[in-house]
Design a protein around this motif. Structure first.
Motif, PDB file in Angstrom:
ATOM      1  N   THR A   8       0.835  -1.203   0.000  1.00  0.00           N
ATOM      2  CA  THR A   8       0.000   0.000   0.000  1.00  0.00           C
ATOM      3  C   THR A   8       0.869   1.251   0.000  1.00  0.00           C
ATOM      4  O   THR A   8       0.602   2.214  -0.738  1.00  0.00           O
ATOM      5  N   ILE A  11       2.270   1.820  -3.486  1.00  0.00           N
ATOM      6  CA  ILE A  11       1.308   2.426  -4.407  1.00  0.00           C
ATOM      7  C   ILE A  11       1.238   3.930  -4.174  1.00  0.00           C
ATOM      8  O   ILE A  11       1.197   4.732  -5.122  1.00  0.00           O
ATOM      9  N   CYS A  12       1.230   4.337  -2.909  1.00  0.00           N
ATOM     10  CA  CYS A  12       1.209   5.774  -2.589  1.00  0.00           C
ATOM     11  C   CYS A  12       2.472   6.468  -3.084  1.00  0.00           C
ATOM     12  O   CYS A  12       2.431   7.618  -3.540  1.00  0.00           O
ATOM     13  N   LEU A  14       4.158   5.571  -5.777  1.00  0.00           N
ATOM     14  CA  LEU A  14       3.975   5.702  -7.221  1.00  0.00           C
ATOM     15  C   LEU A  14       3.047   6.864  -7.560  1.00  0.00           C
ATOM     16  O   LEU A  14       3.249   7.577  -8.553  1.00  0.00           O
ATOM     17  N   ARG A  72      -9.873   6.359  -0.674  1.00  0.00           N
ATOM     18  CA  ARG A  72      -9.605   5.610  -1.907  1.00  0.00           C
ATOM     19  C   ARG A  72     -10.388   6.206  -3.073  1.00  0.00           C
ATOM     20  O   ARG A  72      -9.854   6.378  -4.178  1.00  0.00           O
ATOM     21  N   LEU A 174      -2.276   4.414 -13.633  1.00  0.00           N
ATOM     22  CA  LEU A 174      -2.369   4.132 -12.197  1.00  0.00           C
ATOM     23  C   LEU A 174      -3.794   3.854 -11.738  1.00  0.00           C
ATOM     24  O   LEU A 174      -3.995   3.291 -10.658  1.00  0.00           O
ATOM     25  N   LEU A 177      -4.534   0.150 -11.147  1.00  0.00           N
ATOM     26  CA  LEU A 177      -3.740  -0.325 -10.005  1.00  0.00           C
ATOM     27  C   LEU A 177      -4.386   0.113  -8.697  1.00  0.00           C
ATOM     28  O   LEU A 177      -4.526  -0.692  -7.757  1.00  0.00           O
ATOM     29  N   VAL A 178      -4.783   1.370  -8.611  1.00  0.00           N
ATOM     30  CA  VAL A 178      -5.436   1.875  -7.402  1.00  0.00           C
ATOM     31  C   VAL A 178      -6.771   1.173  -7.181  1.00  0.00           C
ATOM     32  O   VAL A 178      -7.129   0.809  -6.056  1.00  0.00           O
ATOM     33  N   ARG A 181      -5.812  -2.545  -5.989  1.00  0.00           N
ATOM     34  CA  ARG A 181      -4.899  -2.853  -4.886  1.00  0.00           C
ATOM     35  C   ARG A 181      -4.903  -1.862  -3.736  1.00  0.00           C
ATOM     36  O   ARG A 181      -4.447  -2.208  -2.642  1.00  0.00           O
ATOM     37  N   LEU A 182      -5.371  -0.641  -3.941  1.00  0.00           N
ATOM     38  CA  LEU A 182      -5.304   0.337  -2.848  1.00  0.00           C
ATOM     39  C   LEU A 182      -6.519   0.181  -1.939  1.00  0.00           C
ATOM     40  O   LEU A 182      -7.659   0.291  -2.391  1.00  0.00           O
TER      41      LEU A 182
END
Length: 445
Positions: A8, A11-12, A14, A72, A174, A177-178, A181-182
């Motif tokens: 997590t 991801i932040c 990125l 999110r 992105l 992906l978010v 996975r986020l």
């Protein structure tokens, strides 16, 4: 921390790499845009400021939405806005269109910074929270540095529009992906109780290596009429922390954006060549990559407030001695890298410490408004510097003003009060079930 928690945080990071590129893309392309459209200096200045205006508005106006629709969801909305602004900028036909699209891009970036930093903070345990949020700022510096290199390659082959196109496509990539996975903020699930809140909370706790809950903990309810999110930042319990963190953000952002915006020009004013000035400016961003990460590592051992205060003082001293060293190029470049390290670390420290000042129900609002106030300092720094240059101020005097801003920001941080380890300097627990190892809801300091 589990692999999911570190994932997590990644991801932040990125997201912040994308932000660093999107925010500074105008700096990379300003000369090419000016050449194609025959723009004046004032028009280029408008384009350079437009993104910062958008970021301030995004942090203040959209940041609080994270406490309502979820952090999110706000991140997803931010990515849509930022990618749309970047992609449409690649087909802009004049400066007015490009300026409006830079504001749109800034809106997305400003809101994303508020939500992503809160998610990273809440996904980390107390021991590693400073590092988790500091890594986000490292991502911003990586995006800024790599973006400059990439812009040189793209402009030479395909022109300035290709830089916006690549940045827009990268930001757009992105979104899936978010989406996949986020996770949503655990504090938001517990305090706002969206649909299936208990099930989603237990799923997240399992990924954090924690035991499931039989029921959600009770939410404290204050008497009287419900207050707006922003008004809650100004209640008697929060007013002191709010005003101090706003002052710290304003001053540090003033100093930081003075350094990043004006250093290449002022180095030339101090006697260096144009290429040497650009090299000095680039080294600031290179130093910034390491500054945030080092602050996070140190903050895992010492109270973040003390580390951040020390960073502001060191940054101020480096700024005071920077211009007098330009006669020795190697020393000036080394100091430039150190200034980037400590000034970027100051920003990272503010991002890391702000979430701990507010209760979960207003955390995104608190972070968003702090960043927005800081952006006001960022916006006026180039304007004040230009005005002082016009009346004859020397480079050394301008750097002294920026040094004073860092000192004032550090003083504001020093007066922050709280009971958490980030502020008070207590040693984090290292037990397998210790409170510092919990990533779940914590009482407000």
């Amino acid at each position: 921390m589990t692999r999911f928690q570190w994932g997590t945080v990644l991801i932040c990071v990125l997201l912040n790499v994308s932000d660093g590129f999107d925010v500074l893309v105008m700096s990379f392309t300003a000369h090419a845009v000016s050449t194609e459209w025959g723009l004046s200096g004032a028009q280029i200045g408008f384009l350079l400021s437009a993104g910062l205006f958008g970021m301030a508005a995004g942090s203040i106006l959209l940041g609080p939405l994270g406490d309502v629709i979820g952090r999110r969801n706000l991140t997803l909305l931010s990515l849509v806005l930022a990618s749309s602004g970047m992609l449409l900028s690649s087909i802009a036909q004049n400066a007015a269109q490009l300026g409006l699209l830079r504001v749109l891009t800034g809106l997305g970036v400003g809101a994303m910074l508020a939500s992503a930093n809160v998610i990273a903070s809440e996904s980390a345990n107390r021991r590693w929270r400073g590092l988790a949020v500091s890594l986000n700022s490292t991502g911003y510096a990586i995006g800024a540095t790599s973006g400059g290199v990439l812009a040189v390659l793209l402009i030479g082959q395909w022109g300035w529009r290709a830089v916006f196109l690549v940045g827009g496509l990268s930001t757009l990539a992105l979104i899936p992906l978010v989406w996949a996975r986020l996770p949503e903020s655990l504090d938001h699930l517990v305090t706002k109780r969206p649909t299936n809140a208990l099930e989603r909370t237990n799923t997240l706790l399992a990924r954090f290596g924690q035991s499931p809950l039989g029921s959600l903990p009770p939410v404290s309810v204050t008497g009287g009429q419900p207050r707006s999110q922003v008004r809650q930042l100004l209640t008697p319990e929060s007013l002191r922390s709010t005003l101090l963190i706003w002052a710290a953000f304003f001053m540090v952002m003033y100093g930081f954006y003075f350094v990043t915006s004006w250093t290449p020009t002022l180095l030339v004013e101090a006697g260096l060549s144009a290429d040497e000035g650009i090299t000095g400016g680039t080294l600031l961003n290179v130093g910034g990559i390491f500054g945030a990460a080092i602050l996070g590592v140190v903050a895992a051992r010492f109270a973040l407030k003390r580390v951040l205060f020390a960073y502001t003082l060191i940054a101020a001293v480096l700024l005071l001695v920077f211009v007098p060293t330009t006669g020795t190029l190697a020393v000036a470049f080394a100091l430039g890298g150190m200034i980037g390290l400590f000034s970027n670390g100051c920003v990272a420290g503010l991002y890391a410490i702000t979430p701990s000042l507010y209760a979960p129900s207003v955390r995104s609002t608190g972070v968003g408004w702090a960043i927005g106030v800081g952006r006001l300092g960022a916006i006026i720094a180039p304007l004040i510097t230009g005005a002082l240059l016009d009346v004859g101020w020397a480079s050394g005097q301008l750097y002294a003003v920026a040094a004073a801003a860092f000192v004032l920001g550090g003083i504001a941080v020093a007066f922050l009060r709280g009971t958490g380890a980030d502020l008070a300097g207590t040693e984090p627990s290292t037990g397998p079930r210790g409170r510092s190892e919990r990533a779940g809801p914590e009482p407000s300091p």
